[in-house]
Scaffold this active site. Structure first.
Site, PDB file in Angstrom:
ATOM      1  N   ASP A  36      78.769 -22.907  -8.089  1.00 64.42           N
ATOM      2  CA  ASP A  36      78.021 -23.054  -6.838  1.00 64.42           C
ATOM      3  C   ASP A  36      76.558 -22.712  -7.111  1.00 64.42           C
ATOM      4  OD1 ASP A  36      79.119 -23.049  -3.636  1.00 64.42           O
ATOM      5  OD2 ASP A  36      77.035 -22.415  -3.952  1.00 64.42           O
ATOM      6  N   ASP A  58      73.205 -25.793 -10.168  1.00 62.63           N
ATOM      7  CA  ASP A  58      72.819 -26.875  -9.270  1.00 62.63           C
ATOM      8  C   ASP A  58      73.329 -28.161  -9.905  1.00 62.63           C
ATOM      9  OD1 ASP A  58      71.615 -28.921  -7.839  1.00 62.63           O
ATOM     10  OD2 ASP A  58      69.700 -27.886  -7.621  1.00 62.63           O
ATOM     11  N   ASN A  85      83.643 -30.864  -5.363  1.00 57.38           N
ATOM     12  CA  ASN A  85      83.652 -30.539  -3.937  1.00 57.38           C
ATOM     13  C   ASN A  85      82.260 -30.290  -3.365  1.00 57.38           C
ATOM     14  OD1 ASN A  85      84.803 -29.328  -1.341  1.00 57.38           O
ATOM     15  ND2 ASN A  85      83.694 -27.584  -2.205  1.00 57.38           N
ATOM     16  N   SER A 136      84.866 -38.016   2.511  1.00 58.67           N
ATOM     17  CA  SER A 136      84.734 -37.662   3.923  1.00 58.67           C
ATOM     18  C   SER A 136      85.232 -38.818   4.773  1.00 58.67           C
ATOM     19  CB  SER A 136      83.275 -37.364   4.275  1.00 58.67           C
ATOM     20  OG  SER A 136      83.087 -37.272   5.678  1.00 58.67           O
ATOM     21  N   SER A 138      83.588 -39.892   6.976  1.00 54.89           N
ATOM     22  CA  SER A 138      82.358 -40.673   7.157  1.00 54.89           C
ATOM     23  C   SER A 138      82.204 -41.755   6.101  1.00 54.89           C
ATOM     24  CB  SER A 138      81.136 -39.745   7.119  1.00 54.89           C
ATOM     25  OG  SER A 138      81.135 -38.863   8.221  1.00 54.89           O
ATOM     26  N   TYR A 149      74.401 -39.229   4.659  1.00 51.99           N
ATOM     27  CA  TYR A 149      75.643 -38.530   4.331  1.00 51.99           C
ATOM     28  C   TYR A 149      76.815 -39.499   4.201  1.00 51.99           C
ATOM     29  CZ  TYR A 149      79.584 -35.306   4.650  1.00 51.99           C
ATOM     30  OH  TYR A 149      80.749 -34.615   4.402  1.00 51.99           O
ATOM     31  N   LYS A 153      79.013 -40.501   0.721  1.00 48.93           N
ATOM     32  CA  LYS A 153      80.459 -40.310   0.590  1.00 48.93           C
ATOM     33  C   LYS A 153      81.180 -41.633   0.344  1.00 48.93           C
ATOM     34  CE  LYS A 153      80.686 -35.853   0.927  1.00 48.93           C
ATOM     35  NZ  LYS A 153      81.167 -35.044  -0.215  1.00 48.93           N
ATOM     36  N   VAL A 182      87.106 -30.594   9.777  1.00 53.13           N
ATOM     37  CA  VAL A 182      87.655 -29.394   9.149  1.00 53.13           C
ATOM     38  C   VAL A 182      86.893 -28.172   9.647  1.00 53.13           C
ATOM     39  CG1 VAL A 182      88.227 -28.258   6.958  1.00 53.13           C
ATOM     40  CG2 VAL A 182      88.112 -30.750   7.071  1.00 53.13           C
ATOM     41  N   THR A 184      85.021 -25.466   8.829  1.00 57.55           N
ATOM     42  CA  THR A 184      84.254 -24.856   7.738  1.00 57.55           C
ATOM     43  C   THR A 184      82.898 -24.405   8.268  1.00 57.55           C
ATOM     44  OG1 THR A 184      83.177 -26.930   7.070  1.00 57.55           O
ATOM     45  CG2 THR A 184      85.326 -26.431   6.080  1.00 57.55           C
TER      46      THR A 184
END
Length: 373
Positions: A36, A58, A85, A136, A138, A149, A153, A182, A184
């Site tokens: 991360d 990164d 992810n 996603s 999306s 976004y 995806k 979800v 989150t």
């Protein structure tokens, strides 16, 4: 746990789906590398999972990705699973999505998947491992505010297929999991409570997914039970996509459409000028232009130009803003992110009755007064 235990790399593992996935893999005998860009958070997350390491990285930076893979191999000696992810989201209208925003989303959501997978390929070939990319809903269902976004995806879904085709000969399987709504921190940050409620009401299973729901699907795709599954996208959304445009979304869409209609009607109201007044002015301008002796087509253009100038003077939105002659009222309202609910046009002198004098009667009165003297 032995040095021969399988190894999983989970990007975006500091929280949410990534953290839940890392936990599940560890619980099933994997050594886990939590990756991360948030160094403090990923170290905290790793501290909660035994047989894991934290690697700040990164994933949009090639050199950092290469170093991350080298670190995993140096410490664990192998890579059996890669879960791409990590992702970012900014939801904006198309016109407000500048190129910096576009690149920020693409560099993490798409470039990062490419870079991490490419760097891990040699190790994955040795273990005949598995890759799971997180897509996603999306990616398959376009909606407003997600031009960057959603596109990123959708690209991940196709990239998954490309990877699967190229790596199949080496026994490396590549699949994609596309979550619907979800619970989150990312979802909470980019969705209002009203949107979250709307999503909840539109899901046939009547709940949002948990991070564990997504993690279980990811783990299945990496297991031997999915040994003949590759190049696939599994949508984990409680039936959200299957239901189509749900009532809650229809209500939202209708509200948006209504807002557009109101805006159009308001714009018409703000620029509306009585037809008889326009024709009266047009007649005056026509007579004036006719006196110029110019050809009829030129006269017509002169008249139309005069009419448009008149309309700008008497309609609200087209008028020059009194405090800035280079700006119209419409431009000022847009800059201030506001609008006018309505307006009334007053003409100087309007509503004042003009005194009608009777000259003859006035003279007669003056004569009578003189005689009386």
């Amino acid at each position: 746990m032995s040095q021969n235990s399988p190894v999983a790399i989970i990007t975006g593992a500091a929280r949410g789906i990534g953290f839940a996935t890392a936990q599940l893999f560890q619980q099933n005998g994997y050594r886990v590398a939590l990756v991360d860009r948030d160094e403090n958070e990923v170290k905290k997350a790793s501290a909660e999972i035994t047989h894991s390491i934290a690697i700040p990285c990164d994933i949009s930076v090639p050199m950092e990705v290469d170093q991350m893979i080298k670190t995993v191999l140096k410490i664990f000696g192998r890579i059996d699973v890669l879960v791409n992810n990590a992702g970012v989201a900014e939801f904006k209208p198309l016109e407000e999505t500048d190129f910096d925003c576009w690149r920020k989303i693409m560099s993490t959501n798409l470039d990062g998947v490419f870079l991490c997978t490419q760097a891990a390929i040699p190790a994955l070939k040795e273990t005949r491992g598995a890759v799971v990319n997180i897509g996603s809903i999306s990616a398959v269902r376009a909606s407003t505010l997600r031009v960057a976004y959603g596109t990123s995806k959708a690209a991940v879904v196709h990239l998954t297929k490309q990877f699967a085709v190229e790596l199949g000969d080496f026994g490396v399987r590549v699949n994609c999991v596309s979550p619907g709504p979800v619970k989150t921190q990312l979802a909470a940050a980019v969705h209002s409570p009203e949107i979250i409620t709307a999503y909840y009401n539109g899901i046939p299973l009547n709940r949002s997914a948990t991070v564990e729901d997504i993690a279980e699907t990811v783990f299945f795709l990496c297991s031997d039970k999915a040994g003949y599954v590759t190049g696939q996208m599994i949508t984990v959304d409680g039936g959200f996509d299957a239901a189509g445009v749900v009532e809650a979304e229809e209500a939202s869409a209708l509200a948006d459409a209504f807002a557009v209609i109101v805006d159009v009607l308001l714009r018409q109201q703000l620029t509306d000028v009585a037809a008889d007044l326009i024709e009266k002015e047009r007649a005056i301008y026509t007579a004036q232009a006719a006196e110029s002796g110019k050809p009829a087509d030129i006269v017509a253009k002169m008249v139309e130009g005069s009419v448009q100038k008149f309309l700008k003077e008497v309609s609200l939105l087209n008028q020059t803003f009194v405090k800035n002659e280079k700006q119209t009222v419409e431009q000022m309202l847009k800059a201030a992110a506001t609008q006018v609910a309505g307006f009334t046009l007053y003409v100087v002198g309007e509503g004042i009755e003009k005194k009608q004098d009777d000259f003859a009667a006035e003279v007669a009165a003056q004569v009578a007064a003189a005689k009386g003297q």
